[in-house]
Motif scaffolding. Structure first.
Motif, PDB file in Angstrom:
ATOM      1  N   UNK A  76      83.738  50.818  21.563  1.00 53.31           N
ATOM      2  CA  UNK A  76      82.826  51.087  20.447  1.00 53.31           C
ATOM      3  C   UNK A  76      83.617  51.449  19.187  1.00 53.31           C
ATOM      4  N   UNK A  77      84.680  52.235  19.346  1.00 57.95           N
ATOM      5  CA  UNK A  77      85.501  52.606  18.193  1.00 57.95           C
ATOM      6  C   UNK A  77      86.132  51.372  17.561  1.00 57.95           C
ATOM      7  N   UNK A  78      86.645  50.479  18.407  1.00 55.62           N
ATOM      8  CA  UNK A  78      87.291  49.268  17.904  1.00 55.62           C
ATOM      9  C   UNK A  78      86.284  48.396  17.161  1.00 55.62           C
ATOM     10  N   UNK A  79      85.081  48.236  17.744  1.00 58.64           N
ATOM     11  CA  UNK A  79      84.061  47.392  17.120  1.00 58.64           C
ATOM     12  C   UNK A  79      83.635  47.915  15.760  1.00 58.64           C
ATOM     13  N   UNK A  80      83.697  49.229  15.596  1.00 57.13           N
ATOM     14  CA  UNK A  80      83.143  49.821  14.380  1.00 57.13           C
ATOM     15  C   UNK A  80      84.208  50.291  13.400  1.00 57.13           C
ATOM     16  N   UNK A  81      85.449  49.804  13.584  1.00 56.70           N
ATOM     17  CA  UNK A  81      86.488  50.147  12.618  1.00 56.70           C
ATOM     18  C   UNK A  81      86.125  49.612  11.236  1.00 56.70           C
ATOM     19  N   UNK A  82      86.333  50.422  10.219  1.00 54.14           N
ATOM     20  CA  UNK A  82      86.102  49.935   8.857  1.00 54.14           C
ATOM     21  C   UNK A  82      87.133  48.866   8.534  1.00 54.14           C
ATOM     22  N   UNK A  83      86.693  47.827   7.883  1.00 52.17           N
ATOM     23  CA  UNK A  83      87.580  46.700   7.597  1.00 52.17           C
ATOM     24  C   UNK A  83      88.569  47.026   6.497  1.00 52.17           C
ATOM     25  N   UNK A  84      88.101  47.639   5.420  1.00 54.33           N
ATOM     26  CA  UNK A  84      88.982  47.907   4.281  1.00 54.33           C
ATOM     27  C   UNK A  84      88.660  49.286   3.719  1.00 54.33           C
ATOM     28  N   UNK A  85      89.681  50.170   3.712  1.00 54.24           N
ATOM     29  CA  UNK A  85      89.552  51.457   3.052  1.00 54.24           C
ATOM     30  C   UNK A  85      88.264  52.175   3.381  1.00 54.24           C
ATOM     31  N   UNK A  86      87.439  52.446   2.370  1.00 56.58           N
ATOM     32  CA  UNK A  86      86.218  53.199   2.530  1.00 56.58           C
ATOM     33  C   UNK A  86      85.012  52.314   2.841  1.00 56.58           C
ATOM     34  N   UNK A  87      85.218  51.011   2.959  1.00 57.34           N
ATOM     35  CA  UNK A  87      84.092  50.131   3.235  1.00 57.34           C
ATOM     36  C   UNK A  87      83.504  50.452   4.607  1.00 57.34           C
ATOM     37  N   UNK A  88      82.205  50.617   4.674  1.00 51.18           N
ATOM     38  CA  UNK A  88      81.532  50.939   5.925  1.00 51.18           C
ATOM     39  C   UNK A  88      81.002  49.650   6.535  1.00 51.18           C
ATOM     40  N   UNK A  89      81.463  49.354   7.742  1.00 54.75           N
ATOM     41  CA  UNK A  89      81.033  48.156   8.445  1.00 54.75           C
ATOM     42  C   UNK A  89      80.698  48.523   9.884  1.00 54.75           C
ATOM     43  N   UNK A  90      80.281  47.534  10.658  1.00 51.34           N
ATOM     44  CA  UNK A  90      80.035  47.769  12.076  1.00 51.34           C
ATOM     45  C   UNK A  90      78.599  47.485  12.468  1.00 51.34           C
ATOM     46  N   UNK A  91      78.239  47.945  13.648  1.00 44.76           N
ATOM     47  CA  UNK A  91      76.906  47.730  14.214  1.00 44.76           C
ATOM     48  C   UNK A  91      76.263  49.068  14.541  1.00 44.76           C
ATOM     49  N   UNK A  92      74.956  49.153  14.330  1.00 45.41           N
ATOM     50  CA  UNK A  92      74.182  50.326  14.735  1.00 45.41           C
ATOM     51  C   UNK A  92      72.966  49.852  15.519  1.00 45.41           C
TER      52      UNK A  92
END
Length: 288
Positions: A76-92
């Motif tokens: 889950x941590x790997x899947x939800x790593x932010x791609x760039x800096x402060x950009x929030x990405x992932x799945x909820x």
């Protein structure tokens, strides 16, 4: 080995049933069985003892379970790593009761998605009891429930609003208070609904006969049945506002303190919260 096999294994253990695991993960039962058989074949040992219709973890299965928990948390941590800096990405993966989905989540989801467009959100509507089970099985990340205070040692529940409940009946109903409802038709929600359980206990405590009753899984269906004069129900006040304002139903008095439920955000205490999860929690709690 496939991550889905480990997800299936953990869910089967958590719900103690292949059938319930299939329902929770929305797989066929054949797929659940196949995942377990594949995992057992690769490990070279059985993970479950099949005792008739019952299942029980073998010693190896018990030893494997905490490793699977750690693996899925890391995944889950790997899947939800932010791609760039402060950009929030992932799945909820969010679950909510019907009332919360319709009346409280819309504005939150709209604002959240506008600010974090790269987060993928999936929503499931279910009753509160099943939502909590889905948190335990790992099918959901966060649940938004409306019920009495959640007291589960494995779950964290944060209250963000108090929601009054109201007793309603048809406008031509010849009683003024719920205590006078003995013999009237009672309209219940589904058997696993927290509101149904509360309502049944209330009627029992008051000595009100509820043998004459109807049951619906949809709050909209319940409201329309009451408006059509089919019986009495207990609903969240926010769901009855329009009908009361339009005088299509009437509010019944209650000699006790007005009942209320708590709108709560719930997640598993060992759940790793990604930046996307934490931001969503902030948005929900901002509704307080």
């Amino acid at each position: 080995m496939d991550i889905r096999q480990f997800q299936t294994f953990k869910t089967v253990v958590d719900v103690n049933s292949f059938t319930k695991a299939a329902q929770a993960l929305q797989y066929s039962q054949a797929t659940i069985t196949s995942h377990i058989h594949q995992l057992e074949a690769e490990l070279g040992v059985p993970l479950f003892d099949r005792l008739g219709k019952k299942i029980q973890l073998t010693a190896i299965g018990q030893e494997l379970y905490p490793y699977v928990e750690d693996l899925l948390t890391t995944y889950s941590k790997i899947k939800n790593l932010s791609a760039v800096g402060e950009m929030v990405t992932g799945d909820i993966r969010i679950g909510a009761s019907e009332t919360m989905m319709i009346c409280r989540l819309g504005s939150v989801l709209s604002s959240y998605k506008q600010n974090y467009p790269k987060v993928n959100i999936s929503c499931i509507e279910d009753d509160c009891v099943h939502l909590r089970r889905r948190l335990h099985s790992g099918e959901l990340d966060i649940a938004i429930v409306l019920e009495p205070k959640v007291n589960d040692p494995n779950l964290i529940a944060e209250v963000f609003s108090e929601e009054p409940l109201v007793f309603i009946g048809g406008v031509n109903l010849d009683i003024a208070n719920i205590e006078e409802a003995d013999g009237e038709c009672i309209i219940f929600s589904g058997k696993d609904c927290s509101l149904r359980r509360y309502f049944e206990r209330f009627l029992l405590d008051k000595g009100i006969d509820a043998s004459n009753h109807l049951e619906f899984s949809s709050m909209e269906a319940i409201k329309q049945c009451v408006a059509n004069g089919l019986g009495i129900s207990l609903v969240p006040a926010v769901r009855a506002e329009a009908l009361l304002r339009e005088q299509k139903v009437k509010k019944l008095g209650c000699r006790d303190k007005e009942p209320l439920f708590l709108a709560q955000m719930v997640y598993h205490k060992i759940k790793w919260l990604s930046p996307a999860h934490r931001k969503f929690i902030e948005y929900v709690l901002a509704e307080r």
